[in-house]
Design a protein around this motif. Structure first.
Motif, PDB file in Angstrom:
ATOM      1  N   THR A 113       0.806  -1.216   0.000  1.00  0.00           N
ATOM      2  CA  THR A 113       0.000   0.000   0.000  1.00  0.00           C
ATOM      3  C   THR A 113       0.839   1.267   0.000  1.00  0.00           C
ATOM      4  O   THR A 113       0.440   2.281  -0.566  1.00  0.00           O
ATOM      5  CB  THR A 113      -0.940   0.024   1.217  1.00  0.00           C
ATOM      6  OG1 THR A 113      -0.159  -0.132   2.400  1.00  0.00           O
ATOM      7  CG2 THR A 113      -1.961  -1.090   1.135  1.00  0.00           C
ATOM      8  N   VAL A 114       2.012   1.232   0.600  1.00  0.00           N
ATOM      9  CA  VAL A 114       2.834   2.445   0.674  1.00  0.00           C
ATOM     10  C   VAL A 114       3.364   2.813  -0.701  1.00  0.00           C
ATOM     11  O   VAL A 114       3.229   3.958  -1.139  1.00  0.00           O
ATOM     12  CB  VAL A 114       3.986   2.289   1.693  1.00  0.00           C
ATOM     13  CG1 VAL A 114       4.898   3.506   1.662  1.00  0.00           C
ATOM     14  CG2 VAL A 114       3.425   2.076   3.089  1.00  0.00           C
ATOM     15  N   THR A 115       3.971   1.874  -1.401  1.00  0.00           N
ATOM     16  CA  THR A 115       4.519   2.217  -2.722  1.00  0.00           C
ATOM     17  C   THR A 115       3.405   2.551  -3.709  1.00  0.00           C
ATOM     18  O   THR A 115       3.573   3.426  -4.545  1.00  0.00           O
ATOM     19  CB  THR A 115       5.424   1.098  -3.266  1.00  0.00           C
ATOM     20  OG1 THR A 115       4.707  -0.148  -3.284  1.00  0.00           O
ATOM     21  CG2 THR A 115       6.685   0.962  -2.421  1.00  0.00           C
ATOM     22  N   ARG A 116       2.255   1.879  -3.576  1.00  0.00           N
ATOM     23  CA  ARG A 116       1.122   2.237  -4.446  1.00  0.00           C
ATOM     24  C   ARG A 116       0.632   3.640  -4.135  1.00  0.00           C
ATOM     25  O   ARG A 116       0.301   4.413  -5.030  1.00  0.00           O
ATOM     26  CB  ARG A 116      -0.014   1.226  -4.288  1.00  0.00           C
ATOM     27  CG  ARG A 116       0.281  -0.097  -4.965  1.00  0.00           C
ATOM     28  CD  ARG A 116      -0.909  -1.049  -5.106  1.00  0.00           C
ATOM     29  NE  ARG A 116      -2.131  -0.674  -4.460  1.00  0.00           N
ATOM     30  CZ  ARG A 116      -2.693  -1.342  -3.453  1.00  0.00           C
ATOM     31  NH1 ARG A 116      -2.110  -2.400  -2.946  1.00  0.00           N
ATOM     32  NH2 ARG A 116      -3.840  -0.948  -2.948  1.00  0.00           N
ATOM     33  N   THR A 117       0.587   3.998  -2.863  1.00  0.00           N
ATOM     34  CA  THR A 117       0.146   5.328  -2.458  1.00  0.00           C
ATOM     35  C   THR A 117       1.103   6.395  -2.967  1.00  0.00           C
ATOM     36  O   THR A 117       0.673   7.480  -3.379  1.00  0.00           O
ATOM     37  CB  THR A 117       0.017   5.410  -0.927  1.00  0.00           C
ATOM     38  OG1 THR A 117      -0.951   4.440  -0.506  1.00  0.00           O
ATOM     39  CG2 THR A 117      -0.418   6.788  -0.479  1.00  0.00           C
ATOM     40  N   LEU A 118       2.392   6.113  -2.945  1.00  0.00           N
ATOM     41  CA  LEU A 118       3.381   7.088  -3.397  1.00  0.00           C
ATOM     42  C   LEU A 118       3.245   7.407  -4.882  1.00  0.00           C
ATOM     43  O   LEU A 118       3.694   8.459  -5.328  1.00  0.00           O
ATOM     44  CB  LEU A 118       4.801   6.599  -3.100  1.00  0.00           C
ATOM     45  CG  LEU A 118       5.189   6.636  -1.628  1.00  0.00           C
ATOM     46  CD1 LEU A 118       6.512   5.922  -1.405  1.00  0.00           C
ATOM     47  CD2 LEU A 118       5.246   8.065  -1.130  1.00  0.00           C
ATOM     48  N   LYS A 119       2.616   6.522  -5.610  1.00  0.00           N
ATOM     49  CA  LYS A 119       2.413   6.768  -7.038  1.00  0.00           C
ATOM     50  C   LYS A 119       1.282   7.765  -7.286  1.00  0.00           C
ATOM     51  O   LYS A 119       1.142   8.273  -8.378  1.00  0.00           O
ATOM     52  CB  LYS A 119       2.103   5.452  -7.760  1.00  0.00           C
ATOM     53  CG  LYS A 119       3.292   4.522  -7.782  1.00  0.00           C
ATOM     54  CD  LYS A 119       2.936   3.205  -8.430  1.00  0.00           C
ATOM     55  CE  LYS A 119       4.126   2.273  -8.354  1.00  0.00           C
ATOM     56  NZ  LYS A 119       3.820   0.957  -8.877  1.00  0.00           N
ATOM     57  N   ARG A 120       0.490   8.052  -6.259  1.00  0.00           N
ATOM     58  CA  ARG A 120      -0.619   9.006  -6.360  1.00  0.00           C
ATOM     59  C   ARG A 120      -0.279  10.242  -5.553  1.00  0.00           C
ATOM     60  O   ARG A 120       0.476  10.197  -4.603  1.00  0.00           O
ATOM     61  CB  ARG A 120      -1.893   8.373  -5.802  1.00  0.00           C
ATOM     62  CG  ARG A 120      -2.277   7.095  -6.516  1.00  0.00           C
ATOM     63  CD  ARG A 120      -3.508   6.496  -5.907  1.00  0.00           C
ATOM     64  NE  ARG A 120      -4.626   7.418  -6.139  1.00  0.00           N
ATOM     65  CZ  ARG A 120      -5.835   7.222  -5.673  1.00  0.00           C
ATOM     66  NH1 ARG A 120      -6.092   6.173  -4.933  1.00  0.00           N
ATOM     67  NH2 ARG A 120      -6.786   8.097  -5.916  1.00  0.00           N
ATOM     68  N   SER A 121      -0.874  11.348  -5.902  1.00  0.00           N
ATOM     69  CA  SER A 121      -0.657  12.550  -5.102  1.00  0.00           C
ATOM     70  C   SER A 121      -1.574  12.508  -3.876  1.00  0.00           C
ATOM     71  O   SER A 121      -2.597  11.834  -3.876  1.00  0.00           O
ATOM     72  CB  SER A 121      -0.929  13.813  -5.928  1.00  0.00           C
ATOM     73  OG  SER A 121      -2.283  13.873  -6.284  1.00  0.00           O
ATOM     74  N   THR A 122      -1.186  13.226  -2.851  1.00  0.00           N
ATOM     75  CA  THR A 122      -1.949  13.256  -1.615  1.00  0.00           C
ATOM     76  C   THR A 122      -2.495  14.640  -1.374  1.00  0.00           C
ATOM     77  O   THR A 122      -1.744  15.625  -1.409  1.00  0.00           O
ATOM     78  CB  THR A 122      -1.052  12.846  -0.428  1.00  0.00           C
ATOM     79  OG1 THR A 122      -0.545  11.532  -0.687  1.00  0.00           O
ATOM     80  CG2 THR A 122      -1.821  12.844   0.870  1.00  0.00           C
ATOM     81  N   ALA A 123      -3.788  14.740  -1.113  1.00  0.00           N
ATOM     82  CA  ALA A 123      -4.394  16.031  -0.814  1.00  0.00           C
ATOM     83  C   ALA A 123      -4.030  16.438   0.607  1.00  0.00           C
ATOM     84  O   ALA A 123      -3.992  15.617   1.502  1.00  0.00           O
ATOM     85  CB  ALA A 123      -5.910  15.943  -0.946  1.00  0.00           C
ATOM     86  N   VAL A 124      -3.747  17.702   0.782  1.00  0.00           N
ATOM     87  CA  VAL A 124      -3.475  18.256   2.112  1.00  0.00           C
ATOM     88  C   VAL A 124      -4.527  19.311   2.383  1.00  0.00           C
ATOM     89  O   VAL A 124      -4.707  20.232   1.588  1.00  0.00           O
ATOM     90  CB  VAL A 124      -2.062  18.856   2.192  1.00  0.00           C
ATOM     91  CG1 VAL A 124      -1.824  19.496   3.549  1.00  0.00           C
ATOM     92  CG2 VAL A 124      -1.000  17.809   1.889  1.00  0.00           C
ATOM     93  N   GLU A 125      -5.242  19.155   3.499  1.00  0.00           N
ATOM     94  CA  GLU A 125      -6.281  20.110   3.856  1.00  0.00           C
ATOM     95  C   GLU A 125      -5.909  20.772   5.173  1.00  0.00           C
ATOM     96  O   GLU A 125      -5.255  20.181   6.014  1.00  0.00           O
ATOM     97  CB  GLU A 125      -7.618  19.388   4.051  1.00  0.00           C
ATOM     98  CG  GLU A 125      -8.133  18.712   2.807  1.00  0.00           C
ATOM     99  CD  GLU A 125      -9.422  17.951   3.078  1.00  0.00           C
ATOM    100  OE1 GLU A 125     -10.087  18.231   4.098  1.00  0.00           O
ATOM    101  OE2 GLU A 125      -9.756  17.073   2.270  1.00  0.00           O
ATOM    102  N   MET A 126      -6.325  21.996   5.337  1.00  0.00           N
ATOM    103  CA  MET A 126      -6.091  22.701   6.587  1.00  0.00           C
ATOM    104  C   MET A 126      -7.422  23.058   7.195  1.00  0.00           C
ATOM    105  O   MET A 126      -8.233  23.745   6.598  1.00  0.00           O
ATOM    106  CB  MET A 126      -5.271  23.975   6.361  1.00  0.00           C
ATOM    107  CG  MET A 126      -4.950  24.704   7.640  1.00  0.00           C
ATOM    108  SD  MET A 126      -3.798  26.011   7.308  1.00  0.00           S
ATOM    109  CE  MET A 126      -3.669  26.704   8.937  1.00  0.00           C
TER     110      MET A 126
END
Length: 129
Positions: A113-126
Motif C-alpha cells: 500500500t505504501v509504494t502504491r500510495t506514493l504513485k498518487r498525489s496526496t491532498a493536504v487540507e487545513m
C-alpha cells in the motif's frame, strides 16, 4: 481507516502515535534521535516492501530479504529514487531465482500500500477553527 495523531513535543519535534499506542518521534532533518519526515517515508516504503516480500522469499529460499529505500534531491525536490530488495540467491537454481523475482514483483505491485500510495498525489487540507 488508519489515523496517526501527532503532537508537538519540542522545537521542530512531534510525536506520532497510532491507535495501538506505538509512537515515533519526527523532527527536522539533521536533529539527533528523531526521524525526519522523509526518513519515515523511506522507512515506510522499505518496510512495506519487506513485509510483502518476506514470506514469499523465505518460503522459497530460506533467506531473509534486506530492503533499502533511497531519497534523491534533483533540483532541490525530494524524490523516492526507489526501493531495492537484496536477497542472497546464490544457493538456489536459476528457475527458483526467476520465480522469486516474478512472485515478489507481482506481490509488491498488488499489495504494498505504501509504494502504491506514493504513485498518487496526496491532498493536504487545513482545518481552521
Amino acid at each position: 481507516m488508519t489515523t496517526i495523531r501527532t503532537e508537538r513535543t519540542g522545537v521542530h519535534v512531534f510525536t506520532a502515535v497510532n491507535d495501538r499506542g506505538a509512537s515515533v518521534e519526527v523532527g527536522r532533518a539533521g536533529q539527533e534521535g528523531v526521524f525526519s519526515p522523509v526518513e519515515l517515508l523511506l522507512a515506510a516504503a522499505a518496510g512495506c516492501v519487506g513485509i510483502t516480500a518476506e514470506e514469499l522469499v523465505m518460503r522459497r529460499t530460506g533467506v531473509a530479504p534486506k530492503v533499502e529505500a533511497t531519497d534523491v534531491r534533483p533540483a532541490g525536490a525530494h524524490q523516492l529514487d526507489g526501493v531495492r530488495i537484496e536477497v542472497d540467491l546464490g544457493g538456489v537454481d536459476e528457475a527458483t531465482r526467476a520465480e522469486v523475482v516474478a512472485v515478489v514483483n507481482r506481490a509488491v505491485a498488488a499489495l504494498c500500500t505504501v509504494t502504491r500510495t506514493l504513485k498518487r498525489s496526496t491532498a493536504v487540507e487545513m482545518g481552521v477553527g
